[in-house]
Scaffold this motif. Structure first.
Motif, PDB file in Angstrom:
ATOM      1  N   GLY A 131       0.815  -1.203   0.000  1.00 30.51           N
ATOM      2  CA  GLY A 131       0.000   0.000   0.000  1.00 30.51           C
ATOM      3  C   GLY A 131       0.846   1.250   0.000  1.00 30.51           C
ATOM      4  O   GLY A 131       2.025   1.215   0.347  1.00 30.51           O
ATOM      5  N   ARG A 132       0.231   2.340  -0.390  1.00 30.35           N
ATOM      6  CA  ARG A 132       0.910   3.629  -0.384  1.00 30.35           C
ATOM      7  C   ARG A 132       1.169   4.100   1.042  1.00 30.35           C
ATOM      8  O   ARG A 132       0.565   3.609   2.004  1.00 30.35           O
ATOM      9  N   SER A 133       2.017   5.096   1.173  1.00 28.56           N
ATOM     10  CA  SER A 133       2.230   5.748   2.465  1.00 28.56           C
ATOM     11  C   SER A 133       0.900   6.316   2.962  1.00 28.56           C
ATOM     12  O   SER A 133       0.152   6.947   2.210  1.00 28.56           O
ATOM     13  N   GLY A 134       0.598   6.059   4.242  1.00 28.56           N
ATOM     14  CA  GLY A 134      -0.647   6.554   4.818  1.00 28.56           C
ATOM     15  C   GLY A 134      -1.846   5.652   4.615  1.00 28.56           C
ATOM     16  O   GLY A 134      -2.959   5.981   5.044  1.00 28.56           O
ATOM     17  N   SER A 135      -1.633   4.499   3.995  1.00 26.07           N
ATOM     18  CA  SER A 135      -2.754   3.590   3.711  1.00 26.07           C
ATOM     19  C   SER A 135      -3.209   2.808   4.940  1.00 26.07           C
ATOM     20  O   SER A 135      -4.287   2.241   4.956  1.00 26.07           O
ATOM     21  N   GLY A 136      -2.348   2.735   5.966  1.00 25.24           N
ATOM     22  CA  GLY A 136      -2.682   1.983   7.181  1.00 25.24           C
ATOM     23  C   GLY A 136      -1.850   0.733   7.381  1.00 25.24           C
ATOM     24  O   GLY A 136      -2.010   0.019   8.372  1.00 25.24           O
ATOM     25  N   LYS A 137      -0.917   0.456   6.464  1.00 27.81           N
ATOM     26  CA  LYS A 137      -0.165  -0.802   6.546  1.00 27.81           C
ATOM     27  C   LYS A 137       0.768  -0.852   7.758  1.00 27.81           C
ATOM     28  O   LYS A 137       0.899  -1.898   8.395  1.00 27.81           O
ATOM     29  N   SER A 138       1.413   0.266   8.109  1.00 22.53           N
ATOM     30  CA  SER A 138       2.299   0.262   9.277  1.00 22.53           C
ATOM     31  C   SER A 138       1.491   0.163  10.571  1.00 22.53           C
ATOM     32  O   SER A 138       1.927  -0.464  11.539  1.00 22.53           O
ATOM     33  N   THR A 139       0.310   0.761  10.587  1.00 26.21           N
ATOM     34  CA  THR A 139      -0.579   0.620  11.747  1.00 26.21           C
ATOM     35  C   THR A 139      -0.954  -0.843  11.942  1.00 26.21           C
ATOM     36  O   THR A 139      -0.946  -1.351  13.067  1.00 26.21           O
ATOM     37  N   LEU A 140      -1.262  -1.528  10.844  1.00 29.07           N
ATOM     38  CA  LEU A 140      -1.593  -2.950  10.936  1.00 29.07           C
ATOM     39  C   LEU A 140      -0.429  -3.739  11.519  1.00 29.07           C
ATOM     40  O   LEU A 140      -0.630  -4.603  12.381  1.00 29.07           O
ATOM     41  N   LEU A 141       0.790  -3.443  11.079  1.00 34.45           N
ATOM     42  CA  LEU A 141       1.963  -4.140  11.612  1.00 34.45           C
ATOM     43  C   LEU A 141       2.132  -3.866  13.096  1.00 34.45           C
ATOM     44  O   LEU A 141       2.446  -4.771  13.879  1.00 34.45           O
ATOM     45  N   ASN A 142       1.905  -2.624  13.513  1.00 35.19           N
ATOM     46  CA  ASN A 142       2.035  -2.276  14.931  1.00 35.19           C
ATOM     47  C   ASN A 142       0.998  -2.991  15.787  1.00 35.19           C
ATOM     48  O   ASN A 142       1.262  -3.350  16.940  1.00 35.19           O
ATOM     49  N   LEU A 143      -0.187  -3.208  15.236  1.00 34.66           N
ATOM     50  CA  LEU A 143      -1.222  -3.951  15.957  1.00 34.66           C
ATOM     51  C   LEU A 143      -0.845  -5.424  16.078  1.00 34.66           C
ATOM     52  O   LEU A 143      -0.984  -6.031  17.151  1.00 34.66           O
ATOM     53  N   ILE A 144      -0.350  -6.007  14.990  1.00 38.26           N
ATOM     54  CA  ILE A 144       0.025  -7.422  15.006  1.00 38.26           C
ATOM     55  C   ILE A 144       1.210  -7.670  15.933  1.00 38.26           C
ATOM     56  O   ILE A 144       1.295  -8.716  16.579  1.00 38.26           O
ATOM     57  N   SER A 145       2.116  -6.698  16.018  1.00 36.35           N
ATOM     58  CA  SER A 145       3.302  -6.861  16.875  1.00 36.35           C
ATOM     59  C   SER A 145       3.071  -6.397  18.307  1.00 36.35           C
ATOM     60  O   SER A 145       3.971  -6.489  19.142  1.00 36.35           O
ATOM     61  N   GLY A 146       1.882  -5.898  18.608  1.00 39.70           N
ATOM     62  CA  GLY A 146       1.537  -5.569  19.985  1.00 39.70           C
ATOM     63  C   GLY A 146       1.963  -4.206  20.471  1.00 39.70           C
ATOM     64  O   GLY A 146       1.831  -3.902  21.656  1.00 39.70           O
ATOM     65  N   TYR A 147       2.442  -3.354  19.581  1.00 38.26           N
ATOM     66  CA  TYR A 147       2.832  -2.008  19.997  1.00 38.26           C
ATOM     67  C   TYR A 147       1.638  -1.072  20.077  1.00 38.26           C
ATOM     68  O   TYR A 147       1.739   0.027  20.611  1.00 38.26           O
ATOM     69  N   MET A 148       0.509  -1.518  19.533  1.00 35.20           N
ATOM     70  CA  MET A 148      -0.767  -0.824  19.692  1.00 35.20           C
ATOM     71  C   MET A 148      -1.852  -1.871  19.894  1.00 35.20           C
ATOM     72  O   MET A 148      -1.698  -3.006  19.460  1.00 35.20           O
ATOM     73  N   LYS A 149      -2.923  -1.462  20.563  1.00 34.13           N
ATOM     74  CA  LYS A 149      -4.076  -2.342  20.726  1.00 34.13           C
ATOM     75  C   LYS A 149      -5.172  -1.908  19.764  1.00 34.13           C
ATOM     76  O   LYS A 149      -5.414  -0.709  19.602  1.00 34.13           O
ATOM     77  N   PRO A 150      -5.859  -2.852  19.130  1.00 30.86           N
ATOM     78  CA  PRO A 150      -6.941  -2.460  18.214  1.00 30.86           C
ATOM     79  C   PRO A 150      -8.114  -1.849  18.972  1.00 30.86           C
ATOM     80  O   PRO A 150      -8.405  -2.216  20.114  1.00 30.86           O
ATOM     81  N   ALA A 151      -8.782  -0.891  18.328  1.00 30.97           N
ATOM     82  CA  ALA A 151      -9.979  -0.306  18.925  1.00 30.97           C
ATOM     83  C   ALA A 151     -11.083  -1.355  19.024  1.00 30.97           C
ATOM     84  O   ALA A 151     -11.833  -1.406  20.003  1.00 30.97           O
ATOM     85  N   LYS A 152     -11.175  -2.206  18.006  1.00 31.98           N
ATOM     86  CA  LYS A 152     -12.120  -3.316  17.987  1.00 31.98           C
ATOM     87  C   LYS A 152     -11.463  -4.479  17.268  1.00 31.98           C
ATOM     88  O   LYS A 152     -10.573  -4.298  16.440  1.00 31.98           O
ATOM     89  N   GLY A 153     -11.956  -5.681  17.550  1.00 34.10           N
ATOM     90  CA  GLY A 153     -11.473  -6.861  16.848  1.00 34.10           C
ATOM     91  C   GLY A 153     -10.460  -7.657  17.654  1.00 34.10           C
ATOM     92  O   GLY A 153     -10.053  -7.250  18.745  1.00 34.10           O
ATOM     93  N   GLU A 154     -10.072  -8.791  17.110  1.00 34.86           N
ATOM     94  CA  GLU A 154      -9.204  -9.727  17.818  1.00 34.86           C
ATOM     95  C   GLU A 154      -8.010 -10.111  16.943  1.00 34.86           C
ATOM     96  O   GLU A 154      -8.124 -10.203  15.719  1.00 34.86           O
ATOM     97  N   ILE A 155      -6.877 -10.352  17.613  1.00 34.71           N
ATOM     98  CA  ILE A 155      -5.681 -10.829  16.924  1.00 34.71           C
ATOM     99  C   ILE A 155      -5.155 -12.050  17.663  1.00 34.71           C
ATOM    100  O   ILE A 155      -5.002 -12.028  18.897  1.00 34.71           O
ATOM    101  N   TYR A 156      -4.904 -13.122  16.912  1.00 34.03           N
ATOM    102  CA  TYR A 156      -4.338 -14.355  17.465  1.00 34.03           C
ATOM    103  C   TYR A 156      -3.028 -14.659  16.741  1.00 34.03           C
ATOM    104  O   TYR A 156      -2.939 -14.517  15.519  1.00 34.03           O
ATOM    105  N   ILE A 157      -2.025 -15.049  17.500  1.00 35.10           N
ATOM    106  CA  ILE A 157      -0.760 -15.496  16.920  1.00 35.10           C
ATOM    107  C   ILE A 157      -0.390 -16.820  17.568  1.00 35.10           C
ATOM    108  O   ILE A 157      -0.334 -16.925  18.796  1.00 35.10           O
ATOM    109  N   ARG A 158      -0.188 -17.824  16.754  1.00 38.29           N
ATOM    110  CA  ARG A 158       0.128 -19.177  17.226  1.00 38.29           C
ATOM    111  C   ARG A 158      -0.898 -19.651  18.256  1.00 38.29           C
ATOM    112  O   ARG A 158      -0.556 -20.296  19.241  1.00 38.29           O
ATOM    113  N   GLY A 159      -2.145 -19.303  18.025  1.00 39.40           N
ATOM    114  CA  GLY A 159      -3.231 -19.727  18.899  1.00 39.40           C
ATOM    115  C   GLY A 159      -3.418 -18.891  20.146  1.00 39.40           C
ATOM    116  O   GLY A 159      -4.370 -19.119  20.901  1.00 39.40           O
TER     117      GLY A 159
END
Length: 234
Positions: free
Chosen positions: A42-70
């Motif tokens: 995605g382009r700069s500002g599209s939200g891709k780095s935010t998604l990475l930060n959520l998956i890596s735990g540096y931010m918490k999602p406002a809504k929704g769930e993330i599972y890694i290795r169960g």
């Protein structure tokens, strides 16, 4: 391996009581299987780095769930996240994130120190992984004495040192010339093929995305699977 389920995220800008809400991610769902290389493009500002930060735990999602290795990681405390990251995730950054006052060897060894590994064992492990990335002769060099490609290989060695099953890469070739980019992408494919490491790569570069088993596009905070190449140029 990674499951992102109906995730929304937003940023709040301004003083409390006068906040302006800026939506960033909208109902994102993404499944990544063990041993996959997945590119989020995605382009700069599209939200891709935010998604990475959520998956890596540096931010918490406002809504929704993330599972890694169960594990339901989106419910983790900061301390539990820190421990989980240490044992499950490796990171490759555009800017390498090496400590300039430490040698290549010391940068690679650092996660072992933080993990309480005994000195003799960690030195053997660090030397072995430096050899794996072709830098066994550069262990005593400081980052400033290394080329950009060599610095990125040191950062990969550090990411590999605890044998993580998952590596998250944020624009991993952004600071490299074309020759070093090609070498790095080939090396990522080798690590995936030989060690079975799962890679999630965040990029705006189609050349980088071309090595992935699967590509998803993020645009204005929405995720799309399998969009045409010309739709994500820029």
């Amino acid at each position: 391996m990674i499951s992102v389920q109906n995730v929304f995220h937003e940023f709040r800008i301004g003083k409390k009581g006068k906040e302006h809400i800026v939506p960033v991610l909208h109902n994102i769902s993404l499944e990544i299987s063990e041993g996959e290389i997945v590119a989020v493009v995605g382009r700069s500002g599209s939200g891709k780095s935010t998604l990475l930060n959520l998956i890596s735990g540096y931010m918490k999602p406002a809504k929704g769930e993330i599972y890694i290795r169960g594990e339901h990681v989106s419910s983790f405390s900061e301390s539990k996240w820190a421990d989980f990251r240490l044992h499950n995730l490796g990171f490759i950054f555009q800017t390498f994130q090496l400590i300039p006052s430490m040698t290549a060897f010391e940068n690679v060894e650092l996660p072992l120190v933080l993990n309480g590994i005994e000195e003799k064992e960690r030195k053997e492990m660090a030397q072995s992984v430096l050899k794996r990335v072709g830098l066994e002769q550069y262990g005593e060099h400081y980052p400033g004495e290394l080329s950009g490609g060599q610095q990125q290989r040191v950062s990969i060695a550090r990411a590999l040192i605890l044998n993580p099953p998952i590596i998250l890469a944020d624009e991993p070739t952004g600071s490299l010339d074309s020759e070093n980019e090609t070498e790095l992408l080939t090396f990522i494919q080798e690590l995936n093929r030989e060690l079975g490491i799962t890679f999630l790569i965040i990029t705006h570069d189609q050349e980088v995305a071309s090595i992935a088993h699967r590509k998803v596009v993020i645009k204005d905070g929405y995720l799309y699977e399998g969009r045409a190449r010309h739709e994500v140029q820029g």
